[in-house]
Design a protein around this motif. Structure first.
Motif, PDB file in Angstrom:
ATOM      1  N   MET A   1     -27.200  17.797  36.038  1.00 16.74           N
ATOM      2  CA  MET A   1     -27.456  19.262  36.371  1.00 16.74           C
ATOM      3  C   MET A   1     -26.397  19.523  37.516  1.00 16.74           C
ATOM      4  O   MET A   1     -25.842  20.836  37.554  1.00 16.74           O
ATOM      5  N   GLU A   2     -26.401  18.465  38.402  1.00 13.83           N
ATOM      6  CA  GLU A   2     -25.162  18.522  39.579  1.00 13.83           C
ATOM      7  C   GLU A   2     -23.882  18.926  38.844  1.00 13.83           C
ATOM      8  O   GLU A   2     -23.125  19.619  39.586  1.00 13.83           O
ATOM      9  N   ASP A   3     -23.795  18.088  37.871  1.00 15.30           N
ATOM     10  CA  ASP A   3     -22.250  18.351  37.250  1.00 15.30           C
ATOM     11  C   ASP A   3     -22.181  19.722  36.548  1.00 15.30           C
ATOM     12  O   ASP A   3     -20.916  19.960  36.448  1.00 15.30           O
ATOM     13  N   PHE A   4     -23.309  20.229  36.234  1.00 12.58           N
ATOM     14  CA  PHE A   4     -23.331  21.339  35.277  1.00 12.58           C
ATOM     15  C   PHE A   4     -22.912  22.548  36.340  1.00 12.58           C
ATOM     16  O   PHE A   4     -22.231  23.592  35.867  1.00 12.58           O
ATOM     17  N   MET A   5     -23.482  22.656  37.516  1.00 10.02           N
ATOM     18  CA  MET A   5     -23.286  23.556  38.384  1.00 10.02           C
ATOM     19  C   MET A   5     -22.059  24.138  38.628  1.00 10.02           C
ATOM     20  O   MET A   5     -21.906  25.323  38.540  1.00 10.02           O
ATOM     21  N   PRO A   6     -20.875  23.362  38.912  1.00 11.37           N
ATOM     22  CA  PRO A   6     -19.652  23.685  39.143  1.00 11.37           C
ATOM     23  C   PRO A   6     -19.166  24.303  38.062  1.00 11.37           C
ATOM     24  O   PRO A   6     -18.475  25.531  37.927  1.00 11.37           O
TER      25      PRO A   6
ATOM     26  N   PRO B   1     -12.260  30.939  28.478  1.00 13.74           N
ATOM     27  CA  PRO B   1     -13.702  31.418  29.126  1.00 13.74           C
ATOM     28  C   PRO B   1     -14.717  31.559  28.039  1.00 13.74           C
ATOM     29  O   PRO B   1     -14.424  31.739  26.951  1.00 13.74           O
ATOM     30  N   LEU B   2     -16.094  30.990  28.337  1.00 15.79           N
ATOM     31  CA  LEU B   2     -17.205  31.260  27.254  1.00 15.79           C
ATOM     32  C   LEU B   2     -18.095  32.202  28.076  1.00 15.79           C
ATOM     33  O   LEU B   2     -18.252  32.606  29.464  1.00 15.79           O
ATOM     34  N   GLU B   3     -19.171  32.840  27.303  1.00 13.56           N
ATOM     35  CA  GLU B   3     -20.022  33.266  27.741  1.00 13.56           C
ATOM     36  C   GLU B   3     -21.112  32.585  28.360  1.00 13.56           C
ATOM     37  O   GLU B   3     -21.264  31.647  27.918  1.00 13.56           O
ATOM     38  N   LEU B   4     -21.827  33.263  29.603  1.00 18.14           N
ATOM     39  CA  LEU B   4     -23.013  32.213  29.912  1.00 18.14           C
ATOM     40  C   LEU B   4     -23.918  31.659  29.077  1.00 18.14           C
ATOM     41  O   LEU B   4     -24.242  30.658  29.154  1.00 18.14           O
ATOM     42  N   ASN B   5     -24.646  32.428  28.207  1.00 15.69           N
ATOM     43  CA  ASN B   5     -25.475  31.786  27.120  1.00 15.69           C
ATOM     44  C   ASN B   5     -24.822  30.723  26.226  1.00 15.69           C
ATOM     45  O   ASN B   5     -25.427  29.695  26.026  1.00 15.69           O
ATOM     46  N   GLU B   6     -23.611  30.947  25.996  1.00 15.70           N
ATOM     47  CA  GLU B   6     -22.889  29.854  25.249  1.00 15.70           C
ATOM     48  C   GLU B   6     -22.813  28.530  26.129  1.00 15.70           C
ATOM     49  O   GLU B   6     -23.218  27.491  25.579  1.00 15.70           O
ATOM     50  N   ILE B   7     -22.355  28.689  27.108  1.00 16.06           N
ATOM     51  CA  ILE B   7     -22.247  27.522  28.114  1.00 16.06           C
ATOM     52  C   ILE B   7     -23.571  26.864  28.294  1.00 16.06           C
ATOM     53  O   ILE B   7     -23.838  25.474  28.354  1.00 16.06           O
TER      54      ILE B   7
ATOM     55  N   SER C   1     -18.445  13.899  29.045  1.00 11.83           N
ATOM     56  CA  SER C   1     -17.270  14.105  28.101  1.00 11.83           C
ATOM     57  C   SER C   1     -17.201  15.280  27.181  1.00 11.83           C
ATOM     58  O   SER C   1     -16.400  15.805  26.970  1.00 11.83           O
ATOM     59  N   GLY C   2     -18.610  15.487  27.046  1.00 10.53           N
ATOM     60  CA  GLY C   2     -18.907  16.588  26.114  1.00 10.53           C
ATOM     61  C   GLY C   2     -18.552  18.031  26.829  1.00 10.53           C
ATOM     62  O   GLY C   2     -17.953  19.128  26.185  1.00 10.53           O
ATOM     63  N   MET C   3     -18.792  18.086  28.182  1.00 11.34           N
ATOM     64  CA  MET C   3     -18.712  19.149  28.846  1.00 11.34           C
ATOM     65  C   MET C   3     -17.290  19.326  29.233  1.00 11.34           C
ATOM     66  O   MET C   3     -16.519  20.401  29.348  1.00 11.34           O
ATOM     67  N   GLU C   4     -16.436  18.386  29.356  1.00 14.46           N
ATOM     68  CA  GLU C   4     -15.089  18.321  29.694  1.00 14.46           C
ATOM     69  C   GLU C   4     -14.309  18.777  28.456  1.00 14.46           C
ATOM     70  O   GLU C   4     -13.429  19.625  28.743  1.00 14.46           O
ATOM     71  N   LYS C   5     -14.699  18.478  27.425  1.00 18.19           N
ATOM     72  CA  LYS C   5     -14.161  18.912  26.019  1.00 18.19           C
ATOM     73  C   LYS C   5     -14.227  20.614  25.926  1.00 18.19           C
ATOM     74  O   LYS C   5     -13.289  21.186  25.488  1.00 18.19           O
ATOM     75  N   LEU C   6     -15.524  20.868  26.344  1.00 20.21           N
ATOM     76  CA  LEU C   6     -15.783  22.271  26.152  1.00 20.21           C
ATOM     77  C   LEU C   6     -15.047  23.104  27.192  1.00 20.21           C
ATOM     78  O   LEU C   6     -14.736  24.422  26.702  1.00 20.21           O
ATOM     79  N   LYS C   7     -14.327  22.742  28.161  1.00 18.32           N
ATOM     80  CA  LYS C   7     -13.527  23.424  29.174  1.00 18.32           C
ATOM     81  C   LYS C   7     -12.403  23.904  28.248  1.00 18.32           C
ATOM     82  O   LYS C   7     -11.998  25.131  28.736  1.00 18.32           O
ATOM     83  N   ASN C   8     -11.712  23.279  27.322  1.00 19.84           N
ATOM     84  CA  ASN C   8     -10.953  23.696  26.629  1.00 19.84           C
ATOM     85  C   ASN C   8     -11.234  25.030  25.902  1.00 19.84           C
ATOM     86  O   ASN C   8     -10.133  25.837  25.533  1.00 19.84           O
ATOM     87  N   SER C   9     -12.306  25.543  25.668  1.00 21.51           N
ATOM     88  CA  SER C   9     -12.853  26.485  25.079  1.00 21.51           C
ATOM     89  C   SER C   9     -13.119  27.738  25.828  1.00 21.51           C
ATOM     90  O   SER C   9     -13.142  28.845  25.791  1.00 21.51           O
TER      91      SER C   9
ATOM     92  N   GLU D   1     -24.480  24.860  25.403  1.00 23.36           N
ATOM     93  CA  GLU D   1     -23.969  23.744  25.224  1.00 23.36           C
ATOM     94  C   GLU D   1     -24.348  22.690  26.238  1.00 23.36           C
ATOM     95  O   GLU D   1     -24.615  21.526  25.875  1.00 23.36           O
ATOM     96  N   HIS D   2     -24.860  23.232  27.446  1.00 22.49           N
ATOM     97  CA  HIS D   2     -25.311  22.243  28.420  1.00 22.49           C
ATOM     98  C   HIS D   2     -26.416  21.526  27.705  1.00 22.49           C
ATOM     99  O   HIS D   2     -26.836  20.329  28.035  1.00 22.49           O
ATOM    100  N   GLN D   3     -27.290  22.442  26.977  1.00 21.81           N
ATOM    101  CA  GLN D   3     -28.642  22.100  26.685  1.00 21.81           C
ATOM    102  C   GLN D   3     -28.271  20.651  25.492  1.00 21.81           C
ATOM    103  O   GLN D   3     -29.051  19.866  25.395  1.00 21.81           O
ATOM    104  N   CYS D   4     -27.318  21.166  24.651  1.00 21.66           N
ATOM    105  CA  CYS D   4     -27.009  20.210  23.467  1.00 21.66           C
ATOM    106  C   CYS D   4     -26.462  18.972  24.017  1.00 21.66           C
ATOM    107  O   CYS D   4     -27.144  17.974  23.689  1.00 21.66           O
TER     108      CYS D   4
END
Ligand SMILES: Nc1nc2c(ncn2[C@@H]2O[C@H](COP(=O)(O)OP(=O)(O)OP(=O)(O)O)[C@@H](O)[C@H]2O)c(=O)[nH]1
Ligand SMILES: [Mg+2]
Length: 399
Positions: free
Chosen positions: A379-384, A337-343, A327-335, A346-349
């Motif tokens: 991680m598998e979720d994160f890859m796409p 495009p993001l820089e790779l380091n930002e995403i 759900s965290g990553m899903e919400k992130l999609k609203n923001s 967020e993934h780590q968080c």
């Protein structure tokens, strides 16, 4: 719950079964539970006492005839009166020793289940703690045949049982004697200890006398006794639940209040081995596991139940953790495009939040199997997401 429900019933073929509706109630209880079960011979006022613990005059059904009333095990979950954030689960059990029952092992199964599920076991009897009352407790001597700590073949020291067993209260009803031992006033607890004293000698008579006492002393090192006087005039005793409190003996009410207060103050939250706190949900799993085992003809094994429990709970903890991450990553999609380091950050968080959620519920994931699955699945979720990010970043740059 405004009234009790049946937790464990007997099917027409005599097998015990857990009631789904009761499990659904337990499933909703995420709080730790203090579980008080009452056991004892039939028609001895067990259900009445449990109603008093629920703070009610009526609830568990009382019988006014000589026939045994309560069948199976009934449950009433109420807010704990003194421990905030805790649920008090009252288990009222079928009376033991009713000769009308076909299955001679039935009573031992009910007794064992009460021991297995409770954190405080109240043994209720009438009259005095004499030899007869103790001999009627042969169920205690059979406990080790009906409950195993480890897999059935493994030999375990008897003292191991103590770690799993509830604390013990003996409630003596209609007690009319003076509390006096060898001319000295005695407390109720001293009276119990006196009744549990072992005899010296090795004759079979002495051994038979000592065996149930040894079992009680060994399995229930924490013991307490309450002696209740006769509650009211004999003519009124069958209507106790509807009787005006003014008609009930003051001494009886005093002991009842003291008994309830002791349970509210001293009864502990139910724990499994390793100190894992039992919630209503886990208690439901435990009840189902033990009853299914008994119904299959096998002996409930504490260690196996804990393993089964940890599998169910860890699987659920894994799903909860994943949901937090997703759900965290899903919400992130609203923001985007993001820089790779930002995403990545967020993934780590969200991974950390997912791990914390997992840890709150997980139990005995000693080899980290479920935690590894959580990390792998996130991680598998994160890859796409990463692919999307990288490709959007590329598109960004091209633009
Ligand atoms: N003499 C006496 N009667 C009591 C006491 N408490 C309750 N009773 C009465 O005893 C009868 C049986 O009480 P229950 O609470 O149904 O007893 P029980 O042990 O749950 O009975 P089963 O479910 O059949 O095993 C009822 O009529 C109660 O009013 C007590 O302390 N002394
Ligand atoms: Mg009853």
């Amino acid at each position: 719950m405004d009234k009790p429900v049946c937790l464990i019933d007997t099917e027409s073929d005599g097998k015990l079964c857990v009631q789904q509706s009761a499990l659904q109630i337990l499933q909703q209880i995420q709080q730790p539970v203090v579980v008080v079960a009452v056991v004892g011979l039939y028609r001895t006022g067990k259900s009445y006492l449990m109603n008093r613990l629920a703070g009610q005059q009526t609830g568990f059904a009382l019988g006014s005839t000589i026939e045994s009333k309560t069948k199976g095990i009934w449950m009433w979950c109420v807010d704990h009166p003194t421990k905030a954030g805790t649920t008090l689960v009252l288990l009222d059990t079928e009376g033991l020793g009713d000769v009308d029952k076909g299955d001679s092992k039935h009573d031992t199964k009910i007794f064992s289940l009460a021991v297995l599920l409770s954190s405080t076991l109240v043994l209720n009897s009438r009259g005095t703690i004499d030899n007869k009352a103790i001999e009627e407790l042969q169920y205690v001597t059979e406990l080790t045949e009906y409950i195993k700590i480890k897999s059935p073949d493994e030999v375990v020291d008897d003292s191991e049982f103590v770690k799993f067993f509830p604390s013990f209260i003996w409630a003596v009803r209609d007690f009319t004697l003076q509390l006096n031992i060898n001319g000295q006033d005695a407390t109720e607890d001293e009276y119990l200890e006196f009744a549990l004293k072992l005899k010296l000698g090795t004759s079979s008579q002495v051994n038979n006398y000592n065996l149930p006492r040894e079992c009680i002393r060994k399995y229930f090192p924490s013991r307490k006794c309450f002696t209740f006087p006769f509650p009211t005039h004999p003519d009124n005793v069958s209507y106790l639940e509807t009787l005006d409190p003014a008609e009930i003996s003051k001494q009886f009410l005093e002991v009842t209040d003291r008994f309830c207060q002791f349970i509210f103050d001293q009864s502990q939250v139910k724990n499994l081995k390793d100190g894992y706190t039992v919630t209503g949900r886990v208690l439901g799993h435990l009840a189902k596991t033990y009853v299914d085992t008994i119904s299959s003809g096998a002996v409930p094994c504490l260690e196996n139940a804990v393993i089964a429990m940890s599998m169910i709970e860890n699987e659920a903890a894994l799903q909860e953790g994943l949901e937090v991450y997703q759900s965290g990553m899903e919400k992130l999609k609203n923001s985007f495009p993001l820089e790779l380091n930002e995403i990545t950050s967020e993934h780590q968080c969200f991974t950390l939040m997912a791990t914390q959620t997992f840890m709150k519920r997980s139990f005995r994931d000693h080899d980290g199997k479920y935690l590894t699955s959580l990390e792998k699945e996130s991680m598998e979720d994160f890859m796409p997401e990463l692919v999307v990010t990288i490709s959007s970043a590329r598109t960004w740059r091209t633009l």
